[in-house]
Design a protein around this motif. Structure first.
Motif, mmCIF file in Angstrom:
data_model
loop_
_atom_site.group_PDB
_atom_site.id
_atom_site.type_symbol
_atom_site.label_atom_id
_atom_site.label_comp_id
_atom_site.label_asym_id
_atom_site.label_seq_id
_atom_site.Cartn_x
_atom_site.Cartn_y
_atom_site.Cartn_z
ATOM 1 N N UNK A 1 0.836 -1.202 0.000
ATOM 2 C CA UNK A 1 0.000 0.000 0.000
ATOM 3 C C UNK A 1 0.871 1.253 0.000
ATOM 4 N N UNK A 2 1.490 1.582 1.113
ATOM 5 C CA UNK A 2 2.314 2.789 1.176
ATOM 6 C C UNK A 2 3.579 2.633 0.341
ATOM 7 N N UNK A 3 4.147 1.418 0.335
ATOM 8 C CA UNK A 3 5.341 1.177 -0.465
ATOM 9 C C UNK A 3 5.088 1.354 -1.942
ATOM 10 N N UNK A 4 3.916 0.916 -2.390
ATOM 11 C CA UNK A 4 3.591 1.008 -3.814
ATOM 12 C C UNK A 4 3.361 2.449 -4.258
ATOM 13 N N UNK A 5 3.119 3.345 -3.289
ATOM 14 C CA UNK A 5 2.921 4.750 -3.637
ATOM 15 C C UNK A 5 4.227 5.439 -4.019
ATOM 16 N N UNK A 6 5.343 4.746 -3.825
ATOM 17 C CA UNK A 6 6.635 5.283 -4.255
ATOM 18 C C UNK A 6 6.621 5.443 -5.766
ATOM 19 N N UNK A 7 7.025 6.599 -6.298
ATOM 20 C CA UNK A 7 7.000 6.804 -7.747
ATOM 21 C C UNK A 7 7.711 5.691 -8.511
ATOM 22 N N UNK B 1 4.945 1.206 22.743
ATOM 23 C CA UNK B 1 4.343 0.889 21.447
ATOM 24 C C UNK B 1 4.600 -0.572 21.100
ATOM 25 N N UNK B 2 3.608 -1.226 20.544
ATOM 26 C CA UNK B 2 3.753 -2.658 20.253
ATOM 27 C C UNK B 2 3.341 -3.021 18.827
ATOM 28 N N UNK B 3 3.350 -2.040 17.923
ATOM 29 C CA UNK B 3 3.197 -2.311 16.499
ATOM 30 C C UNK B 3 4.029 -1.293 15.738
ATOM 31 N N UNK B 4 4.753 -1.773 14.723
ATOM 32 C CA UNK B 4 5.518 -0.888 13.854
ATOM 33 C C UNK B 4 5.085 -1.128 12.424
ATOM 34 N N UNK B 5 4.739 -0.044 11.729
ATOM 35 C CA UNK B 5 4.311 -0.120 10.336
ATOM 36 C C UNK B 5 5.526 0.170 9.452
ATOM 37 N N UNK B 6 5.767 -0.686 8.482
ATOM 38 C CA UNK B 6 7.027 -0.612 7.745
ATOM 39 C C UNK B 6 6.877 -1.246 6.369
ATOM 40 N N UNK B 7 7.932 -1.121 5.565
ATOM 41 C CA UNK B 7 7.948 -1.730 4.242
ATOM 42 C C UNK B 7 9.278 -2.441 4.026
ATOM 43 N N UNK C 1 13.042 -9.916 -3.818
ATOM 44 C CA UNK C 1 11.757 -10.012 -4.511
ATOM 45 C C UNK C 1 11.154 -8.630 -4.741
ATOM 46 N N UNK C 2 11.159 -7.795 -3.720
ATOM 47 C CA UNK C 2 10.596 -6.449 -3.851
ATOM 48 C C UNK C 2 11.451 -5.607 -4.789
ATOM 49 N N UNK C 3 12.768 -5.754 -4.704
ATOM 50 C CA UNK C 3 13.653 -4.983 -5.577
ATOM 51 C C UNK C 3 13.397 -5.304 -7.044
ATOM 52 N N UNK C 4 13.329 -6.588 -7.373
ATOM 53 C CA UNK C 4 13.152 -6.975 -8.774
ATOM 54 C C UNK C 4 11.737 -6.693 -9.268
ATOM 55 N N UNK C 5 10.758 -6.742 -8.369
ATOM 56 C CA UNK C 5 9.377 -6.478 -8.755
ATOM 57 C C UNK C 5 9.149 -5.009 -9.060
ATOM 58 N N UNK C 6 9.709 -4.145 -8.239
ATOM 59 C CA UNK C 6 9.449 -2.715 -8.376
ATOM 60 C C UNK C 6 10.492 -1.987 -9.213
ATOM 61 N N UNK C 7 11.683 -2.587 -9.369
ATOM 62 C CA UNK C 7 12.768 -1.894 -10.044
ATOM 63 C C UNK C 7 13.433 -0.848 -9.166
ATOM 64 N N UNK C 8 13.113 -0.844 -7.856
ATOM 65 C CA UNK C 8 13.705 0.109 -6.916
ATOM 66 C C UNK C 8 15.029 -0.450 -6.417
ATOM 67 N N UNK C 9 16.128 0.222 -6.759
ATOM 68 C CA UNK C 9 17.464 -0.269 -6.453
ATOM 69 C C UNK C 9 17.742 -0.172 -4.954
#
Length: 505
Positions: A18-24, A227-233, A277-285
Motif C-alpha cells: 500500500x504505502x510502499x507502492x505509492x513510491x513513484x 508501542x507494540x506495532x511498527x508499520x514498515x515496508x 523479490x521487492x527490488x526486482x518487482x518494483x525496479x527500486x534499487x
C-alpha cells in the motif's frame, strides 16, 4: 476481534503493498502483489496492508484476491473516514479469515485547515462516525490521526479517546512527513498511553517516514514507550524518502533485545529473499551500503577486518549472515562449480527451486561464470529470480541473438533475431542510443509498440564485469507491466527485460 493484544511482542504491520507502492515508479501488478503477500505470510508478518480498495478497481481486485488467497496474517484495507471508502474496504476484505479496516483522518492544524477545510470538532465527529461504521463491519479496527506528530497533543488525546470509545482496537500515531525526532516521538507515546482513557485496551502503533533519515530510530523509540506495532515496508520503499525499513527494525529488535526487551515474530532468515523479490518487482534499487540487505552489508574488504572475521566473526559482525537468509559473508562460486554446489547455494539462500528452474538457472550461471572473474550470491539470486519470473510467463517471444553498431558520430543500429512461437524472425532498426535502437528493433520484429514509461538499470555487484539487472515498465492502454532481465551485457539485459515485458502483455 481482540487480536492477541496483550501478548508482549512487537507486531509487524507491513505496508509494502500500500504505502510502499505509492513510491513513484513502484506500482505492481495483481500477480506481483500476491507473490509478495505470499512471501510476507511465510515471513510471519502479523498484518499485511494489502491496499486502498476504493482508490481504483485494480486496487480493489488486488486486495480482494489477497484476502481470499493469503492465510496467516491479518489482511488490512485502508479507508478514509468516508462511507464509500469504508464500504469498499469491507467488501474487498470479505474473503479474509482475519481482517482489519484501517481508517484515517488528518489531525494537524495545517492539514485540517488547508487540506480538509474542517474544524477540529468536525474532524472529531468524522473520526467517531468512521470508526463506529468500521466496527460494524469488522471487529479489528485501526485508526490513524494523519500528521499526528504536527498535531496539538491535547486534541490528539481527545481524538484518540473518542475513537477508542467507538471500538478502535489499534491506535496508529503516524509521523506522516518524517518530522519528529526519537525523543519527541517517545514522549508523545508516553503522553497518550498515560492520559488517554482506555489506552490500556488498545495497541499503539508507529508509522514513520524517512524524510530526515530517522524513520527506523523513531519507530524503535516508541517500543521503549510501550508501542507494540511498527508499520514498515521491505527495503524501506515508500512516498518521498520512504518508510521505516522492516528488515532494519526486525534485526535491531533481535540483535539488541537487551536494550528493547521485546522482539518480533518475523522469520528473519527470509529477509534477504523478500528484499530481492521487492527490488526486482518494483525496479527500486537497493543501495550497496544499505543496512541488513545491501550488497556490502556482510562484505569485508579491509585486511584487518578480514583477519578478525576469520579468527572470530564477532570481531566485526554483530549478527550473522545466516540470520537474514545468507549462507555466509560474500561466498564466491566460479566456472568450476558443479550443479550440486550450485543447487546447495540456491537452497541455502532461501529459494525453493523446482528441477527445471535449477537446470535453466545453472546453464545461465555457467554462461555468466565464463564472463566474470567472480560470481557472487547477489548474481546467483538475480539470475535465479529471473528464471522464476520468466517461468511464470508464457514465452511467446524469446531472444536468440543481437548485434549492434554504434560509436562516436554514429547513429546506433541494432539487428536482432527473435524466436516467435518456434519461428525465427529478424529485424533491424536505428535509434537515438543503443538501448533505444534495440527496443525499436524488437518492436519492428514483433509489430508491437507499447509506451515505455520506465527503464531502470542497476549493477548486481561491483566491477567492470558486474552482472546488470534491467527493469522495464510498459504501458498499453490501461495495462501496465514490468519486465525484468539480467546479463553481464547491459544492452542484453535491457533487451531481455523488454521482451519479458512484452510476454507479460
Amino acid at each position: 476481534m481482540i487480536w492477541k493484544e496483550m501478548e508482549d511482542y512487537v507486531r509487524i504491520f507491513d505496508t509494502t503493498l500500500r504505502d510502499g507502492e505509492q513510491c513513484p515508479g513502484a506500482a505492481m501488478s495483481e500477480d506481483e502483489k500476491v507473490e509478495i503477500a505470499q512471501h510476507l505470510a511465510r515471513m510471519k508478518v502479523d498484518i499485511i496492508e494489502a491496499g486502498f480498495p476504493v482508490s481504483s478497481p485494480v486496487q480493489f481486485k488486488a486486495v480482494e484476491r489477497i484476502a481470499r488467497e493469503i492465510e496467516g496474517p491479518v489482511i488490512c484495507g485502508l479507508a478514509r473516514a468516508l462511507r464509500p471508502d469504508l464500504e469498499a474496504a469491507r467488501d474487498a476484505l470479505k474473503p479474509a479469515k482475519l481482517k482489519r479496516i484501517h481508517t484515517f483522518i488528518a489531525s494537524s492544524p495545517i492539514h485540517m485547515k488547508h487540506k480538509l477545510g474542517k474544524s477540529p470538532s468536525e474532524v472529531l465527529e468524522m473520526a467517531r462516525t468512521a470508526v463506529k461504521m468500521a466496527r460494524d463491519f469488522v471487529t479489528d479496527v485501526e485508526f490513524s490521526p494523519e500528521d499526528a506528530t504536527r498535531s496539538e497533543w491535547e486534541f490528539l488525546r481527545e481524538l484518540v479517546e473518542a475513537v477508542i470509545e467507538e471500538g478502535a482496537t489499534t491506535i496508529n500515531i503516524p509521523d506522516t512527513v518524517g518530522y519528529t525526532t526519537p525523543q519527541e516521538y517517545m514522549d508523545l507515546f508516553r503522553f497518550l498511553k498515560k492520559e488517554v482513557k482506555g489506552a490500556d485496551k488498545v495497541i499503539f502503533s508507529a508509522h514513520c517516514h524517512n524524510d530526515l533519515g530517522l524513520a527506523v530510530a523513531n519507530s524503535l523509540a516508541t517500543v521503549l514507550a510501550g508501542g507494540r506495532q511498527i508499520e514498515c515496508t521491505i527495503n524501506g520503499i515508500g512516498e518521498r524518502a520512504g518508510n521505516t525499513a522492516m528488515e532494519e527494525v526486525v534485526m535491531a529488535l533481535k540483535t539488541r533485545k537487551d536494550a528493547f526487551g521485546v522482539e518480533t515474530r518475523i522469520d528473519s532468515t527470509l529477509i534477504t529473499r523478500g528484499s530481492h523479490l521487492v527490488k526486482t518487482t518494483t525496479g527500486m534499487v537497493v543501495q550497496p551500503n544499505k543496512a541488513i540487505v545491501g550488497a556490502n552489508a556482510f562484505a569485508h574488504e579491509s585486511g584487518i577486518h578480514q583477519d578478525g572475521v576469520i579468527k572470530n566473526r564477532q570481531t566485526y559482525e554483530i549478527m550473522t549472515p545466516e540470520s537474514v537468509g545468507l549462507k555466509s559473508n560474500r561466498m564466491v562460486l566460479g566456472r568450476h562449480s558443479g550443479r550440486a554446489g550450485f543447487k546447495d547455494r540456491i537452497i541455502r539462500m532461501g529459494f525453493d527451486p523446482k528441477p527445471e528452474e535449477i537446470d535453466n538457472a545453472y546453464n545461465r550461471f555457467l554462461e555468466i561464470a565464463d564472463k566474470k572473474k567472480e560470481v557472487f550470491d547477489e548474481d546467483i539470486a538475480a539470475l535465479f529470480q529471473g528464471e522464476i519470473s520468466r517461468s511464470q510467463v508464457d514465452e511467446i517471444y524469446r531472444l536468440v541473438s543481437f548485434e549492434q553498431n554504434t560509436g562516436t558520430n554514429k547513429t546506433p543500429d541494432s539487428k536482432i533475431s527473435l524466436q516467435i512461437k518456434g519461428e525465427i524472425k529478424q529485424g533491424e532498426a536505428h535509434g537515438d542510443g543503443p538501448v533505444d535502437s534495440i527496443f525499436k528493433a524488437i518492436n519492428q520484429v514483433t509489430g508491437l509498440s507499447p509506451l515505455l514509461s520506465r527503464l531502470v538499470i542497476s549493477p548486481v555487484t561491483e566491477g567492470t564485469d558486474a552482472m546488470a539487472e534491467a527493469s522495464v515498465t510498459l504501458e498499453d492502454g490501461e495495462r501496465r507491466v514490468v519486465g525484468k532481465g539480467d546479463s553481464t551485457d547491459i544492452i542484453e539485459a535491457c533487451a531481455k527485460a523488454y521482451i519479458n515485458a512484452l510476454n507479460r502483455l
